[in-house]
Design a protein around this motif. Structure first.
Motif, short mmCIF file in Angstrom:
data_model
loop_
_atom_site.label_atom_id
_atom_site.label_comp_id
_atom_site.label_asym_id
_atom_site.label_seq_id
_atom_site.Cartn_x
_atom_site.Cartn_y
_atom_site.Cartn_z
N CYS A 184 0.84 -1.19 0.00
CA CYS A 184 0.00 0.00 0.00
C CYS A 184 0.88 1.25 0.00
O CYS A 184 2.02 1.22 0.44
N LEU A 185 0.30 2.34 -0.50
CA LEU A 185 0.99 3.62 -0.49
C LEU A 185 0.48 4.52 0.62
O LEU A 185 1.25 5.18 1.30
N ASP A 186 -0.82 4.53 0.80
CA ASP A 186 -1.43 5.30 1.90
C ASP A 186 -2.67 4.57 2.37
O ASP A 186 -3.04 3.50 1.85
N SER A 187 -3.34 5.13 3.36
CA SER A 187 -4.48 4.46 3.99
C SER A 187 -5.66 4.31 3.06
O SER A 187 -6.55 3.48 3.32
N GLN A 188 -5.72 5.06 1.97
CA GLN A 188 -6.80 4.90 1.02
C GLN A 188 -6.76 3.54 0.33
O GLN A 188 -7.78 3.07 -0.19
N ASP A 189 -5.60 2.90 0.32
CA ASP A 189 -5.47 1.58 -0.28
C ASP A 189 -5.93 0.47 0.65
O ASP A 189 -6.03 -0.68 0.22
N CYS A 190 -6.19 0.77 1.93
CA CYS A 190 -6.48 -0.24 2.94
C CYS A 190 -7.99 -0.36 3.19
O CYS A 190 -8.74 0.59 2.95
N PRO A 191 -8.42 -1.54 3.69
CA PRO A 191 -9.82 -1.71 4.06
C PRO A 191 -10.20 -0.77 5.20
O PRO A 191 -9.34 -0.19 5.88
N ALA A 192 -11.49 -0.63 5.44
CA ALA A 192 -11.99 0.23 6.52
C ALA A 192 -11.47 -0.25 7.87
O ALA A 192 -11.42 -1.45 8.15
N GLY A 193 -11.02 0.68 8.68
CA GLY A 193 -10.49 0.36 10.00
C GLY A 193 -9.01 0.05 10.02
O GLY A 193 -8.45 -0.20 11.08
N GLN A 194 -8.35 0.06 8.86
CA GLN A 194 -6.92 -0.21 8.80
C GLN A 194 -6.19 0.96 8.15
O GLN A 194 -6.78 1.76 7.43
N SER A 195 -4.91 1.06 8.44
CA SER A 195 -4.07 2.11 7.88
C SER A 195 -2.83 1.48 7.25
O SER A 195 -2.47 0.34 7.55
#
Length: 217
Positions: A184-195
């Protein structure tokens, strides 16, 4: 007295005994001309066939090399910065995290160019004898699942302006590659609740407190 005998050919023209008659010379000239025309036609045909074979080989080799280099860059990358997932573009931006480097692949003057090292290194993936067009990249999957690029472009031999090589040969090349590993590059790439953890480039709920997400250097 009997009828006088006519002189023979040898007696009348002794110098022609060992030569050729006019008819024989005309026949011989016709045969030589026919053979010369056949030889010239065969040589010209061989030149055309050889030129076309070389032309096809240039396009096949040039297009295959460019396709292979792009797919290799995709497989070695850690992140696709552009185009976004589910979209297409004629520009591809790749990122590697360790060490951090951005690479741009795009069309440039009927050829394909790659820019590396923050713009300090620029190289062309095709030679002057091969032109490329209709380059398109499609970003499929998501940064965390089946993340990859499919691409297509057309390769054509460069017309040289001579009569033998006036025709062209065009072929469309296609290919696709997945990124490995998926990061991932930033939290937008992660599922909800994850960073996205900036140290490991992986998504985690614990990353919110242990290593806050940050932009790449």
């Amino acid at each position: 007295h009997g009828r006088p005998a006519w002189p023979t050919r040898a007696e009348a023209c002794p110098e022609l005994v060992e030569g050729f008659s006019l008819l024989e010379l005309l026949l011989f000239s016709g045969i030589v001309a026919t053979m010369s025309l056949t030889l010239v036609s065969f040589t010209l045909l061989a030149g055309i066939v050889g030129a076309r074979t070389e032309m096809i080989a240039d396009v096949e080799h040039g297009g295959s090399f460019a396709l292979g280099e792009i797919l290799r860059e995709v497989r070695n990358a850690d992140y696709i910065a552009y185009p976004p997932p589910g979209q297409s573009s004629n520009i591809l931006a790749l990122i590697t995290f360790s060490p951090y480097e951005e690479k741009i692949i795009h069309p440039f003057s009927d050829r394909i160019r790659i820019i590396e090292g923050n713009g300090s290194r620029r190289s062309l993936l095709t030679t002057r004898s091969v032109e490329t067009s209709d380059l398109v990249f499609f970003h499929f999957g998501t940064p965390l699942q089946n993340n990859g690029i499919s691409l297509a472009f057309e390769a054509t031999n460069t017309p040289l302006g001579t009569e033998i090589l006036s025709e062209t040969y065009t072929r469309r090349f296609r290919g696709s590659a997945l990124l490995a590993p998926t990061l991932c590059l930033d939290s937008q790439d992660c599922p909800a609740g994850q960073s996205c953890c900036s140290q490991t480039r992986s998504c985690s709920a614990d990353c919110v407190t242990s290593c806050p997400p940050s932009a790449p250097p």
